[in-house]
Design a protein around this motif. Structure first.
Motif, PDB file in Angstrom:
ATOM      1  N   ALA A  25       0.774  -1.167   0.080  1.00 23.87           N
ATOM      2  CA  ALA A  25       0.086   0.010   0.022  1.00 23.87           C
ATOM      3  C   ALA A  25       0.827   1.257  -0.086  1.00 23.87           C
ATOM      4  N   LEU A  26       2.273   1.004   0.334  1.00 27.26           N
ATOM      5  CA  LEU A  26       2.996   2.251   0.393  1.00 27.26           C
ATOM      6  C   LEU A  26       3.648   2.128  -0.847  1.00 27.26           C
ATOM      7  N   PRO A  27       4.301   3.728  -1.156  1.00 28.19           N
ATOM      8  CA  PRO A  27       5.117   3.751  -2.605  1.00 28.19           C
ATOM      9  C   PRO A  27       6.046   2.615  -2.887  1.00 28.19           C
ATOM     10  N   ALA A  28       5.974   2.140  -4.036  1.00 28.02           N
ATOM     11  CA  ALA A  28       7.187   1.208  -4.334  1.00 28.02           C
ATOM     12  C   ALA A  28       8.648   1.944  -4.429  1.00 28.02           C
ATOM     13  N   VAL A  29       9.402   1.056  -3.926  1.00 31.48           N
ATOM     14  CA  VAL A  29      10.961   1.476  -3.854  1.00 31.48           C
ATOM     15  C   VAL A  29      11.175   1.470  -5.497  1.00 31.48           C
ATOM     16  N   ASP A 122      -4.342   7.990   2.572  1.00 34.32           N
ATOM     17  CA  ASP A 122      -4.696   6.859   1.804  1.00 34.32           C
ATOM     18  C   ASP A 122      -4.861   7.118   0.302  1.00 34.32           C
ATOM     19  N   PRO A 123      -5.373   8.472  -0.208  1.00 34.69           N
ATOM     20  CA  PRO A 123      -5.183   8.629  -1.631  1.00 34.69           C
ATOM     21  C   PRO A 123      -3.844   8.907  -2.135  1.00 34.69           C
ATOM     22  N   LEU A 124      -2.998   9.279  -1.387  1.00 35.98           N
ATOM     23  CA  LEU A 124      -1.607   9.432  -1.705  1.00 35.98           C
ATOM     24  C   LEU A 124      -0.974   8.368  -1.743  1.00 35.98           C
ATOM     25  N   PHE A 125      -1.014   7.548  -0.622  1.00 40.09           N
ATOM     26  CA  PHE A 125       0.079   6.091  -0.648  1.00 40.09           C
ATOM     27  C   PHE A 125      -0.704   4.923  -0.753  1.00 40.09           C
ATOM     28  N   ALA A 126      -1.974   4.614  -0.646  1.00 30.74           N
ATOM     29  CA  ALA A 126      -2.468   3.419  -0.627  1.00 30.74           C
ATOM     30  C   ALA A 126      -2.872   2.998  -2.083  1.00 30.74           C
ATOM     31  N   ALA A 127      -2.215   1.538  -2.211  1.00 33.55           N
ATOM     32  CA  ALA A 127      -2.293   1.070  -3.481  1.00 33.55           C
ATOM     33  C   ALA A 127      -3.477   0.092  -3.684  1.00 33.55           C
ATOM     34  N   ALA A 128      -3.883  -0.352  -4.803  1.00 36.63           N
ATOM     35  CA  ALA A 128      -5.269  -1.367  -5.003  1.00 36.63           C
ATOM     36  C   ALA A 128      -5.189  -2.383  -4.012  1.00 36.63           C
ATOM     37  N   LYS A 129      -4.047  -2.797  -3.483  1.00 33.24           N
ATOM     38  CA  LYS A 129      -3.853  -3.988  -2.444  1.00 33.24           C
ATOM     39  C   LYS A 129      -4.239  -3.226  -1.167  1.00 33.24           C
ATOM     40  N   ARG A 130      -5.366  -3.561  -0.567  1.00 31.44           N
ATOM     41  CA  ARG A 130      -5.464  -3.036   0.897  1.00 31.44           C
ATOM     42  C   ARG A 130      -5.940  -4.065   1.853  1.00 31.44           C
ATOM     43  N   TRP A 131      -5.810  -3.965   3.093  1.00 30.48           N
ATOM     44  CA  TRP A 131      -6.339  -4.792   4.274  1.00 30.48           C
ATOM     45  C   TRP A 131      -7.932  -4.802   3.986  1.00 30.48           C
ATOM     46  N   PRO A 132      -8.543  -5.872   3.804  1.00 29.97           N
ATOM     47  CA  PRO A 132      -9.907  -5.728   3.982  1.00 29.97           C
ATOM     48  C   PRO A 132     -10.577  -5.476   5.334  1.00 29.97           C
ATOM     49  N   TRP A 133     -10.025  -5.565   6.341  1.00 31.25           N
ATOM     50  CA  TRP A 133     -10.461  -5.076   7.567  1.00 31.25           C
ATOM     51  C   TRP A 133      -9.952  -3.583   7.977  1.00 31.25           C
ATOM     52  N   GLN A 134      -8.943  -3.054   7.357  1.00 30.69           N
ATOM     53  CA  GLN A 134      -8.692  -1.562   7.471  1.00 30.69           C
ATOM     54  C   GLN A 134      -8.906  -0.755   6.274  1.00 30.69           C
ATOM     55  N   GLN A 135      -8.729  -1.103   5.094  1.00 31.47           N
ATOM     56  CA  GLN A 135      -8.867  -0.547   4.027  1.00 31.47           C
ATOM     57  C   GLN A 135      -8.096   1.039   3.753  1.00 31.47           C
ATOM     58  N   SER A 148      17.075  12.924  -4.064  1.00 27.18           N
ATOM     59  CA  SER A 148      16.497  13.047  -5.099  1.00 27.18           C
ATOM     60  C   SER A 148      14.955  12.887  -5.044  1.00 27.18           C
ATOM     61  N   GLY A 149      14.556  12.351  -3.836  1.00 26.02           N
ATOM     62  CA  GLY A 149      13.163  12.088  -3.703  1.00 26.02           C
ATOM     63  C   GLY A 149      12.789  10.825  -4.066  1.00 26.02           C
ATOM     64  N   THR A 150      13.857   9.871  -4.153  1.00 26.33           N
ATOM     65  CA  THR A 150      13.354   8.452  -4.749  1.00 26.33           C
ATOM     66  C   THR A 150      13.199   7.639  -3.576  1.00 26.33           C
ATOM     67  N   VAL A 151      12.140   6.923  -3.429  1.00 25.37           N
ATOM     68  CA  VAL A 151      11.738   6.000  -2.529  1.00 25.37           C
ATOM     69  C   VAL A 151      12.931   5.072  -2.361  1.00 25.37           C
ATOM     70  N   ARG A 152      13.463   4.608  -1.042  1.00 27.17           N
ATOM     71  CA  ARG A 152      14.758   3.794  -0.896  1.00 27.17           C
ATOM     72  C   ARG A 152      14.024   2.574  -0.147  1.00 27.17           C
ATOM     73  N   GLN A 153      13.109   3.003   0.724  1.00 25.87           N
ATOM     74  CA  GLN A 153      12.843   1.801   1.693  1.00 25.87           C
ATOM     75  C   GLN A 153      11.677   2.371   2.145  1.00 25.87           C
ATOM     76  N   ARG A 154      10.620   1.160   2.629  1.00 29.56           N
ATOM     77  CA  ARG A 154       9.443   1.232   3.010  1.00 29.56           C
ATOM     78  C   ARG A 154       9.723   0.231   4.309  1.00 29.56           C
ATOM     79  N   VAL A 155       8.812   1.009   5.566  1.00 28.01           N
ATOM     80  CA  VAL A 155       8.729   0.275   6.684  1.00 28.01           C
ATOM     81  C   VAL A 155       7.367   0.247   7.062  1.00 28.01           C
ATOM     82  N   VAL A 156       6.668  -1.055   7.187  1.00 29.14           N
ATOM     83  CA  VAL A 156       5.281  -0.987   7.706  1.00 29.14           C
ATOM     84  C   VAL A 156       5.127  -0.977   9.136  1.00 29.14           C
ATOM     85  N   GLY A 157       3.984  -0.189   9.330  1.00 32.64           N
ATOM     86  CA  GLY A 157       4.070  -0.102  10.956  1.00 32.64           C
ATOM     87  C   GLY A 157       3.529  -1.321  11.733  1.00 32.64           C
ATOM     88  N   ILE A 158       3.225  -2.220  11.104  1.00 31.95           N
ATOM     89  CA  ILE A 158       2.636  -3.403  11.973  1.00 31.95           C
ATOM     90  C   ILE A 158       3.745  -4.241  12.454  1.00 31.95           C
TER      91      ILE A 158
END
Length: 178
Positions: A25-29, A122-135, A148-158
């Motif tokens: 759901a986060l921006p791709a690396v 959510d509009p900025l970052f949530a991709a098509a795949k979302r948690w069914p219970w969280q949306q 340069s603003g390129t995404v290098r890492q994403r770490v999920v909060g759970i």
């Protein structure tokens, strides 16, 4: 005994799947951080372009999320420890009330750039795949970008261990600052 083992295995597999789905759901690396323009608590507007030039961490956070509140000290420590080396930290609070967010910061005696981003995460970052219970995006989550603003890492909060989560963010940032 076998049924209990099987149930534990199924739960573990489900959690790993949920973690992968939440990460997606986060921006791709690789690509640039999506455009954003939230308002900081002090009234100034900030954009993704404001983060260019230095490695940055965008923390997606909410005062109403227990995991987010637990991560606040780690986010503040990251800002305090590495801002002098050029790291920029921006917290996007998925809260409607700036007063509530400010009260949380004041009670924790913290000072760092926080923007109210209610309804924008959510509009900025949530991709098509979302948690069914969280949306939506799992909070807290962290996006590490290079100068340069390129995404290098994403770490999920759970992630189950908040210290491990912040170690992953710090390691990604340290690599960019070297």
């Amino acid at each position: 005994m076998r049924i209990a083992t099987l149930l534990l295995l199924l739960i573990a597999l489900g959690c790993q799947r949920s973690l992968r789905d939440a990460e997606e759901a986060l921006p791709a690396v690789g690509p640039a951080l999506p455009g954003l323009s939230p308002t900081l608590l002090d009234g100034r507007r900030v954009s993704a372009a404001d983060l260019h030039g230095q490695p940055s961490v965008v923390a997606l956070w909410s005062s109403t999320c227990g995991s987010s509140r637990a991560a606040l000290d780690g986010i503040a420590a990251l800002h305090r420890d590495l801002a002098g080396r050029g790291l920029r930290v921006l917290v996007l609070a998925d809260d409607a009330s700036a007063d509530v967010v400010q009260a949380v910061l004041d009670s924790a005696q913290l000072s760092m750039p926080i923007a109210i981003a209610a309804g924008q995460i959510d509009p900025l970052f949530a991709a098509a795949k979302r948690w069914p219970w969280q949306q939506g995006v799992a909070l807290p989550s962290f996006i590490v970008t290079d100068g340069s603003g390129t995404v290098r890492q994403r770490v999920v909060g759970i992630e189950q261990d908040p210290a491990l989560r912040m170690q992953r963010v710090r390691r990604a940032v340290s690599e960019l600052l070297e």
